[in-house]
Design a protein around this motif. Sequence first.
Motif, PDB file in Angstrom:
ATOM      1  N   SER A  14     -62.273  23.821  -3.138  1.00 18.27           N
ATOM      2  CA  SER A  14     -62.562  23.007  -4.348  1.00 18.27           C
ATOM      3  C   SER A  14     -61.483  23.812  -5.436  1.00 18.27           C
ATOM      4  O   SER A  14     -61.278  23.161  -6.584  1.00 18.27           O
ATOM      5  N   ARG A  15     -61.035  24.803  -5.225  1.00 21.76           N
ATOM      6  CA  ARG A  15     -60.052  25.495  -6.112  1.00 21.76           C
ATOM      7  C   ARG A  15     -58.478  25.590  -5.692  1.00 21.76           C
ATOM      8  O   ARG A  15     -57.719  26.368  -6.088  1.00 21.76           O
ATOM      9  N   LEU A  16     -58.301  24.845  -4.532  1.00 20.00           N
ATOM     10  CA  LEU A  16     -57.233  24.933  -4.044  1.00 20.00           C
ATOM     11  C   LEU A  16     -55.830  24.311  -5.259  1.00 20.00           C
ATOM     12  O   LEU A  16     -54.844  24.986  -5.085  1.00 20.00           O
ATOM     13  N   PRO A  17     -56.211  23.538  -6.341  1.00 18.22           N
ATOM     14  CA  PRO A  17     -55.192  23.138  -6.873  1.00 18.22           C
ATOM     15  C   PRO A  17     -54.758  24.327  -8.055  1.00 18.22           C
ATOM     16  O   PRO A  17     -53.894  24.557  -8.467  1.00 18.22           O
ATOM     17  N   VAL A  30     -48.479  23.669   0.240  1.00 20.71           N
ATOM     18  CA  VAL A  30     -50.002  23.959   0.145  1.00 20.71           C
ATOM     19  C   VAL A  30     -50.241  23.675   1.371  1.00 20.71           C
ATOM     20  O   VAL A  30     -51.134  24.514   2.189  1.00 20.71           O
ATOM     21  N   GLY A  31     -50.042  22.722   2.302  1.00 21.88           N
ATOM     22  CA  GLY A  31     -50.190  22.381   3.731  1.00 21.88           C
ATOM     23  C   GLY A  31     -49.594  23.374   4.312  1.00 21.88           C
ATOM     24  O   GLY A  31     -50.454  23.960   5.521  1.00 21.88           O
ATOM     25  N   LEU A  32     -48.635  23.825   4.338  1.00 20.64           N
ATOM     26  CA  LEU A  32     -47.984  25.064   5.302  1.00 20.64           C
ATOM     27  C   LEU A  32     -48.629  26.303   4.858  1.00 20.64           C
ATOM     28  O   LEU A  32     -49.100  26.996   5.961  1.00 20.64           O
ATOM     29  N   LEU A  33     -48.975  26.659   3.707  1.00 21.35           N
ATOM     30  CA  LEU A  33     -49.908  27.792   3.521  1.00 21.35           C
ATOM     31  C   LEU A  33     -51.385  27.687   3.975  1.00 21.35           C
ATOM     32  O   LEU A  33     -51.706  28.665   4.656  1.00 21.35           O
ATOM     33  N   LEU A  34     -52.127  26.688   4.003  1.00 19.67           N
ATOM     34  CA  LEU A  34     -53.039  26.463   4.890  1.00 19.67           C
ATOM     35  C   LEU A  34     -53.052  26.721   6.341  1.00 19.67           C
ATOM     36  O   LEU A  34     -54.077  27.075   7.077  1.00 19.67           O
TER      37      LEU A  34
END
Length: 387
Positions: A14-17, A30-34
């Motif tokens: 929920s706090r990814l932004p 962000v996708g690569l970080l995850l």
Amino acid sequence: MYFASGLILSTLVSRLPSVRDALGLSHGEVGLLLLCMTAGSFASVSVSGFLVMRLGSKRTLVLASTLTSASMAVVGLAAAGFHSLAATGVALGLMGAGNAAWNVSSNVQGAAMERALGKPIMPVLHGFFSVGTVAGAGLGALGAALALSISWHFAAVSAAVLVLIFTGTRVFRADPSNTGAGGSNRSLLAAAWREPRTVLLGILVLGMALAEGAAGDWVALALADGYGAINSVGAIGYGIFVAAMTVARLGGGAILERFGRVVVLRASAVSTLAGLLLFVHGPNLATAFAALALWGLGVAMTFPVAMSAASDDPMRAAARVSVVSTIGYGAFLGGPPLLGLLADAVGLLNALGFVGILVVLSFFLSPAAAPVHRAPRRTPATENPES
């Protein structure tokens, strides 16, 4: 423990932004970080069974959940405090590793409790995971609205989870394990990968896990692209899906007692397939929302029931749960990118329809979850009653 697991994961999502903004990342970055988190999860789940057999599920659960909680606090500090992409990635990897071991150990412990109580409780336990995700999402929305720094938010949630862990696990009992027999443990884990029933349970979970993961990753976008809905409507659609899953799991124990595993899993597959097809081919948003309810009700029971089935023999529960979880994780990790590639070729709604093929396979594999009762151990007295 299930509630705490759902709470901590949902808080992060929920706090990814805010994580993205703190690090100045694009959506792709962000996708690569995850991927750091998913890589840690996949690496951990494959050896978690060995850890549970070595340490017992209670100690593994405490250690893994502590690692997950501490890593989440570091994620917030690394992103918002130090703006360090490398430190955030490492912390997410550790968080994923801890979470995977947490899942395996909690399922082994939950199955041990289920056997002791003599009634199915795994669906309710997984239902509390869903309740935790709802609570985490609500707190995340509140934190974002108050512009609360993720370093403080993540630290507060981590502290709350640690309190739950160290107070709740005091009443847990040690489960049967082969603690200390390292060679024997490795042999058990290797043998579990060669057991047809265990592998079939994993494939059963894989099909339904892909259906569950597809909803989490693509439903909101599919409502926007396929039905022309605005983003808020997409969020409502996913909320319907999650709510249906939660209701099914909280009431699933009574249904299992009445109808048994195989019937419930077959009905789950039918409901999932009906929801998928109606969502893909439905004429309007009303039918799409009804489809999401069917879809959520359908996927809710498979994972907890499969965990119970893998744990029928308490001495082999950790190894088998690890195998089934590892195969199931393959769907969560590999499914979204494959569906994305397929969507580029045939459209997102049509791509989701292809998930139904594995759901049909899960229907036919449902008998693999039938209870297995161990034969009583033979002793001289039972071999020769007259002795």
